[in-house]
Design an enzyme around this catalytic site. Sequence first.
Site, short mmCIF file in Angstrom:
data_model
loop_
_atom_site.label_atom_id
_atom_site.label_comp_id
_atom_site.label_asym_id
_atom_site.label_seq_id
_atom_site.Cartn_x
_atom_site.Cartn_y
_atom_site.Cartn_z
CG HIS A 83 -1.90 -1.13 1.22
ND1 HIS A 83 -2.72 -1.38 2.31
CD2 HIS A 83 -2.18 -2.08 0.29
CE1 HIS A 83 -3.46 -2.45 2.03
NE2 HIS A 83 -3.15 -2.89 0.83
CG ASP B 295 -3.13 -5.05 -2.91
OD1 ASP B 295 -2.82 -4.12 -2.13
OD2 ASP B 295 -3.80 -6.04 -2.54
CG HIS C 224 -7.48 -3.16 -2.09
ND1 HIS C 224 -6.93 -2.11 -1.38
CD2 HIS C 224 -6.75 -4.26 -1.75
CE1 HIS C 224 -5.94 -2.55 -0.64
NE2 HIS C 224 -5.80 -3.86 -0.84
CG HIS D 181 0.46 -9.65 -2.59
ND1 HIS D 181 0.35 -8.31 -2.89
CD2 HIS D 181 -0.48 -9.90 -1.65
CE1 HIS D 181 -0.61 -7.77 -2.14
NE2 HIS D 181 -1.13 -8.71 -1.39
#
Length: 307
Positions: A78, A245, A241, A268
Site C-alpha cells: 500500500h 495492490d 483495491h 502478490h
Amino acid sequence: MLEQRTIKTLTRAVGMGLHSGQRVEMTLRPAPPDTGIVFRRVDLPEPVDIAISAQAVVDTRMASTIGAAGAKVHTVEHLMSALCGLGIDNIVIDITAEEVPILDGSSSSFVFLLQSAGIELQKVAKKFIRVIKPVEVREGAGAQLKWARFEPYHGFKLRFEIDFAHPAVDSTGQSFEFDFGRGDYVRDIARARTFGFTRDVEMLRTNGLALGGGLDNAIVMDDYKVLNSDGLRYGDEFVKHKILDAIGDLYLIGRPILGAYSAFRSGHAMNNQLLRALLAQPESWEEVTFARDRDAPAGFNAVAAAW
C-alpha cells in the site's frame, strides 16, 4: 528533463500492522537522487537497510514482504502504491517493527503523508523500465487458472479482473482498467481498501495473520453482505483495491514501468513472478529517460505540475 522526485521534509505515522497486530512507528525521509526506495529497520540492534527490488521480495503470503540480512518488512504494497502514484523515486523509510502500518487499509493515508511533506524535484533524470516485448506468467487451468502479463504501451495502464463468487462482490463489477495518462490515482484508486471474509478470520489468526485487522482498516464481509456501517467508498472498490495492490507490487521493481499490465485472479506472488520473468528476459525491456518533459507519456508530469 523529466526529473526524479523525493519529499521536501520528513513525515511520520504511527499505526498497527495488519497481520502482526504490532504498534509501529514510521518516519519517511527525503533521499538524494538515485537512492531509490529504502526501508530501514531501526528497531534492531544494528539498523538494517532493505532496498526495494523484485529480488528483495522474500514472501508473498497475503502481502508483499521484502527482506535483507535476516531482516524483513511485511505488507509494503500500500505504501509502495502511494509512492508510485505520486511519482516518488527516492525516499528512506525508518520503521520500528516488521510491518508497515495498515492505517485505514488503503493507500490514501500514505498519500496524505507524502503530500503533506511536499514533493521536491531533483536535477537528475527519472529512469523508467519500458516493456518492449510481451511477457506473461500463468498458473493452473480451468477454474484454477490465473495469469498476469506485460505488453508494450507508451504509458502505464493496468487492467485487472477478479473472480469472487460472493453476492457483495458480484454486484460491484469484477473488472476495471486504470490508465495513469487519463485517470487520477488519488481520486480513482488510492481510497480503495483491502477486504476479507469473516469465514477466513479464524484460519488466518491461527496462522498468525490478520491479527490487527478490523472494520476500521478493511472491508469485512460475511457470506452475504458488507459489514462496514459506512459501506463502500467506490462502487467497484474490490477490484480497485486489487489494482492498488498491483501498482505497489509492480513498483517493487525499483523503477516506474512503461507498459500495459493485465491480470486475471493474480496476487502478490504472481505479480512478483511477472517482474522476475520480465527481468530474466533482457530483450523484453529497456531503461529509458526523457530529455524533454513533453516526450514522456501523459500522466507522468501531473505531480510536478501540482507542486
